[in-house]
Design a protein around this motif. Sequence first.
Motif, short mmCIF file in Angstrom:
data_model
loop_
_atom_site.label_atom_id
_atom_site.label_comp_id
_atom_site.label_asym_id
_atom_site.label_seq_id
_atom_site.Cartn_x
_atom_site.Cartn_y
_atom_site.Cartn_z
N PHE A 1 -3.44 -4.06 -0.25
CA PHE A 1 -2.88 -4.89 -1.31
C PHE A 1 -1.40 -5.18 -1.07
O PHE A 1 -0.93 -6.29 -1.32
CB PHE A 1 -3.06 -4.24 -2.67
CG PHE A 1 -4.44 -4.43 -3.26
CD1 PHE A 1 -5.15 -5.59 -3.05
CD2 PHE A 1 -5.00 -3.45 -4.04
CE1 PHE A 1 -6.41 -5.76 -3.60
CE2 PHE A 1 -6.25 -3.61 -4.58
CZ PHE A 1 -6.97 -4.77 -4.37
N ALA A 2 -0.66 -4.21 -0.58
CA ALA A 2 0.76 -4.42 -0.28
C ALA A 2 0.92 -5.48 0.80
O ALA A 2 1.76 -6.39 0.67
CB ALA A 2 1.41 -3.11 0.15
N ALA A 3 0.12 -5.39 1.85
CA ALA A 3 0.21 -6.37 2.94
C ALA A 3 -0.16 -7.77 2.46
O ALA A 3 0.51 -8.75 2.81
CB ALA A 3 -0.70 -5.95 4.09
N VAL A 4 -1.20 -7.87 1.64
CA VAL A 4 -1.63 -9.18 1.13
C VAL A 4 -0.56 -9.77 0.21
O VAL A 4 -0.24 -10.97 0.30
CB VAL A 4 -2.99 -9.06 0.41
CG1 VAL A 4 -3.30 -10.31 -0.39
CG2 VAL A 4 -4.09 -8.78 1.41
N CYS A 5 0.01 -8.96 -0.66
CA CYS A 5 1.04 -9.46 -1.57
C CYS A 5 2.28 -9.92 -0.81
O CYS A 5 2.86 -10.96 -1.15
CB CYS A 5 1.42 -8.38 -2.58
SG CYS A 5 0.16 -8.11 -3.84
N ILE A 6 2.68 -9.18 0.20
CA ILE A 6 3.86 -9.58 0.98
C ILE A 6 3.56 -10.86 1.76
O ILE A 6 4.41 -11.75 1.86
CB ILE A 6 4.33 -8.42 1.86
CG1 ILE A 6 4.89 -7.32 0.96
CG2 ILE A 6 5.37 -8.88 2.87
CD1 ILE A 6 5.21 -6.02 1.67
N ASP B 1 3.25 2.93 -3.81
CA ASP B 1 2.05 3.69 -4.17
C ASP B 1 1.32 4.19 -2.93
O ASP B 1 0.88 5.34 -2.89
CB ASP B 1 1.13 2.81 -5.01
CG ASP B 1 -0.10 3.56 -5.49
OD1 ASP B 1 0.07 4.67 -6.05
OD2 ASP B 1 -1.22 3.03 -5.32
N ALA B 2 1.21 3.34 -1.92
CA ALA B 2 0.56 3.75 -0.68
C ALA B 2 1.33 4.88 0.00
O ALA B 2 0.74 5.84 0.52
CB ALA B 2 0.42 2.57 0.28
N PHE B 3 2.65 4.81 -0.02
CA PHE B 3 3.47 5.86 0.60
C PHE B 3 3.31 7.19 -0.14
O PHE B 3 3.17 8.24 0.49
CB PHE B 3 4.94 5.44 0.62
CG PHE B 3 5.84 6.44 1.26
CD1 PHE B 3 5.83 6.62 2.64
CD2 PHE B 3 6.67 7.22 0.49
CE1 PHE B 3 6.65 7.56 3.24
CE2 PHE B 3 7.50 8.16 1.08
CZ PHE B 3 7.49 8.33 2.45
N VAL B 4 3.29 7.13 -1.47
CA VAL B 4 3.12 8.36 -2.26
C VAL B 4 1.74 8.96 -2.01
O VAL B 4 1.61 10.18 -1.85
CB VAL B 4 3.34 8.06 -3.76
CG1 VAL B 4 2.90 9.22 -4.63
CG2 VAL B 4 4.80 7.74 -4.01
N LYS B 5 0.71 8.12 -1.95
CA LYS B 5 -0.63 8.62 -1.67
C LYS B 5 -0.72 9.18 -0.25
O LYS B 5 -1.42 10.16 -0.02
CB LYS B 5 -1.66 7.51 -1.86
CG LYS B 5 -1.92 7.20 -3.31
CD LYS B 5 -2.99 6.14 -3.46
CE LYS B 5 -3.27 5.87 -4.92
NZ LYS B 5 -4.31 4.84 -5.09
N TRP B 6 -0.05 8.55 0.68
CA TRP B 6 -0.05 9.03 2.07
C TRP B 6 0.62 10.40 2.17
O TRP B 6 0.14 11.27 2.88
CB TRP B 6 0.65 8.02 2.95
CG TRP B 6 0.76 8.42 4.39
CD1 TRP B 6 -0.26 8.70 5.25
CD2 TRP B 6 1.97 8.57 5.14
NE1 TRP B 6 0.24 9.01 6.48
CE2 TRP B 6 1.61 8.94 6.44
CE3 TRP B 6 3.30 8.42 4.82
CZ2 TRP B 6 2.55 9.18 7.41
CZ3 TRP B 6 4.24 8.65 5.80
CH2 TRP B 6 3.86 9.03 7.08
#
Length: 63
Positions: free
Chosen positions: A38-43, A21-26
Motif C-alpha cells: 500500500f505504501a508503494a502504491v500510494c507513493i 506502519d510497515a516499518f513498525v510491523k517489520w
Amino acid sequence: MNYLRFTQYAYLLAGILFAVDAFVKWQGKENFTISAIFAAVCIFLFFFRRKFAKKFDDHNKKP
C-alpha cells in the motif's frame, strides 16, 4: 478542479503512514507486506497525479 491538486498530497500522506506502519510491523517481526505494498502504491499514485496535474495545467495554458 482545484481539489485535484490536494488529493496528490493525500496520497503522499497515506504512503508515509503505510510506510511507517510497515516499518513498525517489520521491527515487531509481524507480516508487513500488505502495508509495504500500500505504501508503494500510494507513493506511485502521488507521483502519477503530480505529473498528470502538471500536464493538465500545461495544456490549459496553451492558447
